[in-house]
Design an enzyme around this catalytic site. Sequence first.
Site, PDB file in Angstrom:
ATOM      1  N   GLU A 184       3.797   1.381   2.976  1.00 24.02           N
ATOM      2  CA  GLU A 184       4.786   2.455   3.050  1.00 24.02           C
ATOM      3  C   GLU A 184       4.161   3.557   3.881  1.00 24.02           C
ATOM      4  O   GLU A 184       3.037   3.982   3.617  1.00 24.02           O
ATOM      5  CB  GLU A 184       5.125   2.985   1.661  1.00 24.02           C
ATOM      6  N   ILE A 190      16.316   5.712  -4.869  1.00 20.31           N
ATOM      7  CA  ILE A 190      17.318   5.862  -5.931  1.00 20.31           C
ATOM      8  C   ILE A 190      17.008   7.104  -6.757  1.00 20.31           C
ATOM      9  O   ILE A 190      17.865   7.954  -6.990  1.00 20.31           O
ATOM     10  CB  ILE A 190      17.344   4.614  -6.842  1.00 20.31           C
ATOM     11  N   LEU A 236       0.844  -1.193   0.000  1.00 26.57           N
ATOM     12  CA  LEU A 236       0.000   0.000   0.000  1.00 26.57           C
ATOM     13  C   LEU A 236       0.877   1.238   0.000  1.00 26.57           C
ATOM     14  O   LEU A 236       1.637   1.479   0.937  1.00 26.57           O
ATOM     15  CB  LEU A 236      -0.920  -0.013   1.220  1.00 26.57           C
ATOM     16  N   ASP A 237       0.766   2.030  -1.046  1.00 29.09           N
ATOM     17  CA  ASP A 237       1.626   3.189  -1.221  1.00 29.09           C
ATOM     18  C   ASP A 237       1.230   4.325  -0.275  1.00 29.09           C
ATOM     19  O   ASP A 237       0.044   4.664  -0.148  1.00 29.09           O
ATOM     20  CB  ASP A 237       1.521   3.676  -2.676  1.00 29.09           C
ATOM     21  N   ALA A 238       2.220   4.908   0.371  1.00 25.06           N
ATOM     22  CA  ALA A 238       2.089   6.168   1.117  1.00 25.06           C
ATOM     23  C   ALA A 238       0.817   6.243   1.956  1.00 25.06           C
ATOM     24  O   ALA A 238      -0.019   7.133   1.776  1.00 25.06           O
ATOM     25  CB  ALA A 238       2.163   7.348   0.153  1.00 25.06           C
ATOM     26  N   ASN A 288      15.300   9.702  -6.112  1.00 23.86           N
ATOM     27  CA  ASN A 288      15.247  10.987  -5.419  1.00 23.86           C
ATOM     28  C   ASN A 288      16.596  11.691  -5.402  1.00 23.86           C
ATOM     29  O   ASN A 288      16.859  12.517  -4.529  1.00 23.86           O
ATOM     30  CB  ASN A 288      14.752  10.805  -3.981  1.00 23.86           C
TER      31      ASN A 288
END
Length: 641
Positions: A316, A413, A280-282, A415
Site C-alpha cells: 500500500e 469503508i 506491506l502497510d503504508a 473512513n
Amino acid sequence: MTTARSLSSHDVAPSRHQRHRQGTMTLGAQVQETGVEFRVWAPKRERVEVVFESGGSLPLTKDRLGYFSGTAPDAAAGMLYRYCVDGGDRFPDPCSRFQPEGPHGPSLIVDPSAYAWRTSAWRGMTLRGQVLYELHVGAFTPEGTLDAAADQLDELKHCGITLIELMPLAEFPGRFNWGYDGVSLFAPYRGYGDHEALKRFVDAAHERGLGVILDVVYNHFGPDGNYLPVYSDDYVTDRHPNDWGQAVNFDGPNAHGTRDFVLQNACYWIDEFRLDGLRLDAIHAIYDDGPRHILAELSERTRAAVPERSIVLIAECESQRIEALHPVERNGWGLDGIWSDDFHHTCRVALSGRREAYYTDYRGGAQELLSIIKRGFLYQGQRYAWQGVPRGTVVKDEPAQGFVFYLQNHDQIANHLRGDRVHAFASPARYRALVTLFLLAPETPLLFMGQEFAASAPFLFFADHVPELAEKVRDGRKTFLSEFPPYATVEAKNAMPDPGDVATFERSRLDLSERSRHAAQYRLHRDLLRLRREDGVLSRQDRRSIDGAVLGPQALVLRYFTDSDEDRLLVVNLGEDLPFIPAPEPLLAPVAGGSWMLHWSSEHPHYGGSGTVNPLSEQGWVVPSATATLFLAAKSEKSQP
C-alpha cells in the site's frame, strides 16, 4: 585503536544471524537439541537474564552489537518466560512466538517444527491470475477465529477467490482491534486461536489450492504493550515524519538492530507459517535514506528464505511510487504489486457524485475510468490539489497485474462516518455495471470480505484500549473524519461510533447467511470471476492489448484485441440512456467480415436486473442507462476459412 561510535545500518560486519540460512529465525527462543537458545537485541542494557515462570533463570551474554544470547539446557517448548533487565523489572520477549496472556504477559516457548504440515508439496503463488480477498479474522465469522475462517474456505473458492489477504495478526492489547496497533510482531493474536491456528488455516487453504498472504506493519509500532523501548531506544526515530507516532529507524544510528528485527519478522511469517507473501502497510511512511532501501532488502531476503516456493509481495503506497514494482537490480524495491487508490477514489465519486476531502481531485467520469484501466494510476506527477503538491510517479511498461484495484477495503469503508459499503448508497444497476468494469479490467482485483454478497454490515474503525488511550483514539478519529465537511459538524461528531465500544466491533461482523439471502449479488461476482478466469481473452491481463474510448460523460467502451480476431468488447454506461447514432468510434467496429454477439449483461434478472437489452441493433448503438454489456467477436460464415 578505534574510537567508539554508534553503528549504522550499513557498516556492520556479518554476524552469526547473517551466516544462518536466510529466513531462519535467530531472535527470540529457539528450540534446539541441546535445549532452548535465547537471543535478544538490547544495546541499552548491561544485563539480561531469562526468568522462567516455573522457576529458575539463565544469564545471557552480550556481544559487541548489543545482542544478548545463551542456551538453557533444561528449557523446553511449552514453558513460559520473561526477560529481566539490569536486575530490575521483567518483560516479555519482543520476538515471542506467542503471548497466551496478551502483550503484557509472559512469552511462550514454541517449537515450530512440532506442526505436521499436510501440504508440503505446495510451491507458492505468483500474482498473475489472482483474485485477492481481504478479511479481518475477528469480524469475518461469528466465532472470530482462524479455525472458523478456515471453515469458509470452500465458499471463497466457489466464488472465485484465489488469494486471501489477512489483516494484521500481530498480538495487540484488548479484545478487538483492526490489527494495525500490533506490538508483539512475531506472535499471532491469542484471541484468534492457539499458536498453531495460523498454520492450520494456511494448510487448509493450500489443500484447496488457495493462497494466503498477511498484512504486516513496518511503518510504526503500536502504543500499548510495546516493550521495544525497554531494550533499545533506536527502534524508532524523530528524523522522519509519521502520522502514527515515531517513524521506524531503518537508516539512522544503530539501525542494524531494527533492520534485523523487521527482516527476520518478514522471513518468519513466510518460512515458519508457509504464507504465500505479505501485504506491506503504508510503505510511503517507511523511510530509508541509506544506500540499500529496507524494502529492497526485504524483497530479496524473503524470497531467499523459501527458494523452493514463489511468494507475492504487495504494497500500500499513498504516494504511488512505481519503483516499488521495479526489480532490485534496476534500483527498485522488487515487489510484485501496489494498491491503486486512484481507482477506488474515482469509482467512489462515480457512484456517489461527492468530491470531498481526499476525493477532491477526482470527477468519476468515463475518461478517468478509462485512463486508469489503461495506465494503472491517474496521478503520475501532476499537482494534487488536496495536498498542494505533485502526486504519483510515471507508469511505463509495468504489467497490469502489478496494480491492485478495489471498490472497497478496510480503510476506504471505515473512513466514513457510518462505515457504509459502497453498494449501500449506490444505485443497484450502476453498482452492477461498475462491478463488471472492475472485475473484467486487466489489473488484479481485490474484494473486501462480504463484498461478494453485498454484506449489510458496515465496517467501522474499532480498537479496544485502556481508557486514557481510548479517549485519544476517539479524538483522533473525530479529527481525521473532520476532513469531510459534513463530518466536521457537532452532530456528526456526536454520532461517530465509539471505536472502543464492543458494539462497534460487533456491528462490523459479517452475517454469512446473506450469501443466500443476497444470492443475486453473490451470483454476479461468482459469474464475473468465472468469466475472468475461463475466458482466454479476458484472462490475459495485458494492458497493451486493450484500448478504449469515451462514448459519453459516463459511458465508455473497452476493446480487448487479439491476433486471431477473437476480440471482446465491453460497453459500460453509468449515466443516462445514451443514443450513439451515428457511431464514429472505430473501436465499436466489428472484426473484418464479422459482427458482435451479445454474451453477458449486468442487467440479467439473475443479478437483480430488469432484463437484458442489447444496445446494438441494425439501426446502431443505443446504450441503456446503468448497464455493462460484454460482446464476443463473431465471424460470418462467409469469412470462415
